[in-house]
Design a protein around this motif. Structure first.
Motif, PDB file in Angstrom:
ATOM      1  N   GLY A 174      -8.081  -5.547   5.865  1.00  0.00           N
ATOM      2  CA  GLY A 174      -7.178  -4.616   5.213  1.00  0.00           C
ATOM      3  C   GLY A 174      -6.636  -5.177   3.914  1.00  0.00           C
ATOM      4  O   GLY A 174      -6.962  -6.294   3.495  1.00  0.00           O
ATOM      5  N   CYS A 175      -5.782  -4.382   3.278  1.00  0.00           N
ATOM      6  CA  CYS A 175      -5.295  -4.746   1.950  1.00  0.00           C
ATOM      7  C   CYS A 175      -3.854  -4.288   1.797  1.00  0.00           C
ATOM      8  O   CYS A 175      -3.475  -3.218   2.282  1.00  0.00           O
ATOM      9  N   TYR A 176      -3.037  -5.121   1.148  1.00  0.00           N
ATOM     10  CA  TYR A 176      -1.682  -4.750   0.750  1.00  0.00           C
ATOM     11  C   TYR A 176      -1.735  -4.364  -0.724  1.00  0.00           C
ATOM     12  O   TYR A 176      -2.238  -5.124  -1.555  1.00  0.00           O
ATOM     13  N   ASP A 177      -1.222  -3.188  -1.046  1.00  0.00           N
ATOM     14  CA  ASP A 177      -1.174  -2.728  -2.433  1.00  0.00           C
ATOM     15  C   ASP A 177       0.255  -2.796  -2.954  1.00  0.00           C
ATOM     16  O   ASP A 177       1.194  -2.341  -2.273  1.00  0.00           O
ATOM     17  N   LEU A 178       0.422  -3.347  -4.135  1.00  0.00           N
ATOM     18  CA  LEU A 178       1.721  -3.397  -4.799  1.00  0.00           C
ATOM     19  C   LEU A 178       1.750  -2.363  -5.922  1.00  0.00           C
ATOM     20  O   LEU A 178       0.890  -2.375  -6.804  1.00  0.00           O
ATOM     21  N   LEU A 179       2.734  -1.487  -5.899  1.00  0.00           N
ATOM     22  CA  LEU A 179       2.958  -0.539  -6.982  1.00  0.00           C
ATOM     23  C   LEU A 179       4.252  -0.890  -7.688  1.00  0.00           C
ATOM     24  O   LEU A 179       5.269  -1.171  -7.033  1.00  0.00           O
ATOM     25  N   VAL A 180       4.237  -0.886  -9.007  1.00  0.00           N
ATOM     26  CA  VAL A 180       5.438  -1.061  -9.822  1.00  0.00           C
ATOM     27  C   VAL A 180       5.624   0.210 -10.629  1.00  0.00           C
ATOM     28  O   VAL A 180       4.766   0.575 -11.439  1.00  0.00           O
ATOM     29  N   ASP A 181       6.713   0.916 -10.345  1.00  0.00           N
ATOM     30  CA  ASP A 181       6.990   2.201 -10.992  1.00  0.00           C
ATOM     31  C   ASP A 181       5.782   3.142 -10.896  1.00  0.00           C
ATOM     32  O   ASP A 181       5.394   3.811 -11.858  1.00  0.00           O
TER      33      ASP A 181
END
Length: 384
Positions: free
Chosen positions: A85-92
Motif C-alpha cells: 500500500g501507499c500513504y499519500d500526502l496532500l498539501v492544500d
C-alpha cells in the motif's frame, strides 16, 4: 533536528472514518459504526476496517510530519501478493509526497485448506519532510486496502483539526471498485479523484465484495450528515449470487426509502455497474481463478437461468433505470447514471480489466474524469 510535538490521534483529526477502535498496536479507523459492522459478515468487517478514503486532516505550519503505523495485509499461498500500500500526502489539495507501506502483520491463507498463517513484523514510520513553512492544510491518506493502526503522530509545529463544513460532504457507497480495487494509491481511486474534481469532502463506503443492499448500511447513510449521496449497485449482487430478480427490486426500494428518511431532498445518484464482460449476460456466482498463479475471476452461472430470475449486469441496469424512472416522478432529486458511461465496451478494448473484474489505476482516472463531468459539472446532479 528540532524537537517534534506528539499529538494524540482522535476522531476530530480523521476524515472519512465513522468510528475508532483501540487495537493491539494503535488506533484503528472503521468506515462503519460499530452497531453496523457487528451485523456484518467477515468479508464486510474486514473491508470496512480498510481505510479507503480515510485521511488525517490537519492545519499546521509544520515542515515535518511523522506517523507511526502498523498494517495488516492478507495474501494467498502460492499467489503473488498485492503490491504494498501507499500513504499519500496532500498539501492544500495537491499531492506532495508518497511513502510505501511496509512491515506489519501478514496473514497468509491456504486456498485449498483455509488454514491461515500469521507473520508479524515491525511497525513503520511514515515520514514527510520539506513541507512549506506556512499555515496549510495537510492530509495523510491511508492505504486503501490495508488494515492500518495508527500509533503516533509527530510534527515540528502544533496541529489543529480541519473543521467540518468547509466543503460539501459527498457520501458514496459501492463495491471494491469504489473502495479502490487495483489502484496504486489512495488518492488515485476514482471516488477520491472525483471528490477532488468536485471540491467536496468524500466519505467512502465502498466495501470490497460487500455492496449488497444491506439494511444497516442504508441506516448508516440515513443518519450521516451529507450534501450529496451516491450508490453504485450491482456487481456484488451478481458475483455473490445473493438474490433473484423478485427480491432485487423491493430491496432497492427499501434501501432508497431508508436513505430518504434522513435525506428527503438531497441529490441522490444511483449508478449502475460499469461494463464487466464476464457478468454482462452470465450470472454468478463469480469465482477466483488461480490457474496460472495470478488472481483473476470468472463467472460460473448458467445464462439459461436468467429468465427464471438470475441476475446479470444487463438485467440490473434495466431494473435500476426503471426504478429511478418510477420514483423520480415524486422525487425530482433522484438521478440515474449508467455505469457504462464511466467504463464501456470501447474502454474494455483499450483498458481491459486486469483480473476481469477490477479496474487499474489508469481506468480509475478515466472513470473519475467522466464522473466529474457527468455528476459535478454545471447542470449535473451534483453541481455545487
Amino acid at each position: 533536528m528540532p524537537d517534534l510535538f506528539t499529538t494524540a490521534i482522535s476522531g476530530n483529526l480523521l476524515h472519512g472514518a465513522l468510528g475508532l477502535e483501540h487495537g493491539a498496536h494503535g488506533v484503528l479507523p472503521h468506515r462503519l459504526p460499530r452497531a453496523a459492522w457487528m451485523q456484518a459478515d467477515q468479508q464486510l468487517v474486514m473491508a470496512q476496517a480498510q481505510p479507503s478514503g480515510v485521511r488525517l486532516a490537519l492545519r499546521t505550519a509544520a515542515t515535518v510530519v511523522e506517523l507511526d503505523a502498523h498494517r495488516t495485509t492478507m495474501a494467498y499461498r502460492g499467489v503473488a501478493p498485492r503490491p504494498d500500500g501507499c500513504y499519500d500526502l496532500l498539501v492544500d489539495g495537491e499531492l506532495a509526497g508518497q511513502v510505501i507501506s511496509t512491515g506489519g502483520t501478514a496473514e497468509i491463507v491456504d486456498i485449498a485448506t483455509g488454514e491461515r498463517e500469521t507473520r508479524t513484523g515491525p511497525l513503520t514510520t511514515v515520514r514527510f519532510a520539506g513541507l512549506p513553512k506556512r499555515k496549510k492544510r495537510v492530509e495523510i491518506w491511508l492505504p486503501h486496502y490495508e488494515r492500518i493502526e495508527m500509533v503516533a503522530l509527530r510534527t515540528d509545529a502544533p496541529v489543529e483539526p480541519v473543521q467540518p463544513g468547509e466543503r460539501p460532504v459527498w457520501l458514496h457507497h459501492g463495491s471494491s471498485i469504489s473502495q479502490g480495487s487495483n489502484a496504486t494509491s489512495p488518492t488515485a481511486i476514482w471516488p477520491a479523484l472525483a471528490a477532488a474534481h468536485g471540491k467536496v469532502e468524500l466519505v467512502n463506503l465502498g466495501f470490497s465484495g460487500s455492496a449488497m443492499l444491506d439494511p444497516f448500511v442504508a441506516r448508516t447513510m440515513r443518519d450521516l450528515p451529507a450534501d450529496l449521496i451516491s450508490i453504485k449497485i450491482g456487481i456484488n449482487l451478481v458475483n455473490g449470487d445473493v438474490m433473484r430478480l423478485r427480491a432485487f427490486g423491493p430491496a432497492v426500494h427499501g434501501f432508497l426509502d431508508t436513505i430518504r428518511e434522513g435525506h428527503p431532498s438531497k441529490p441522490l445518484l444511483i449508478i449502475s455497474p460499469i461494463l464487466c464482460p464476464i457478468h454482462e449476460d452470465t450470472p454468478g456466482p463469480g469465482a477466483p481463478d488461480f490457474t496460472d498463479g495470478v488472481m483473476r475471476f470468472r463467472a460460473t452461472g448458467d445464462p439459461a437461468e436468467v429468465p427464471a430470475g438470475k441476475l446479470t449486469l444487463r438485467t440490473i441496469r434495466q431494473e435500476l433505470a426503471e426504478i429511478v424512472r418510477q420514483r423520480s416522478a415524486e422525487d425530482p432529486h433522484l438521478h440515474y447514471l449508467d455505469g457504462r458511461a464511466l467504463y464501456g465496451e470501447a474502454d474494455a478494448t483499450e483498458l481491459p480489466l486486469p483480473d476481469r473484474l477490477h479496474p487499474d489505476t489508469a481506468t480509475h482516472r478515466l472513470m473519475s474524469e467522466r464522473f466529474g463531468a457527468l455528476a459535478f459539472n454545471s447542470g449535473a446532479p451534483f453541481a455545487t
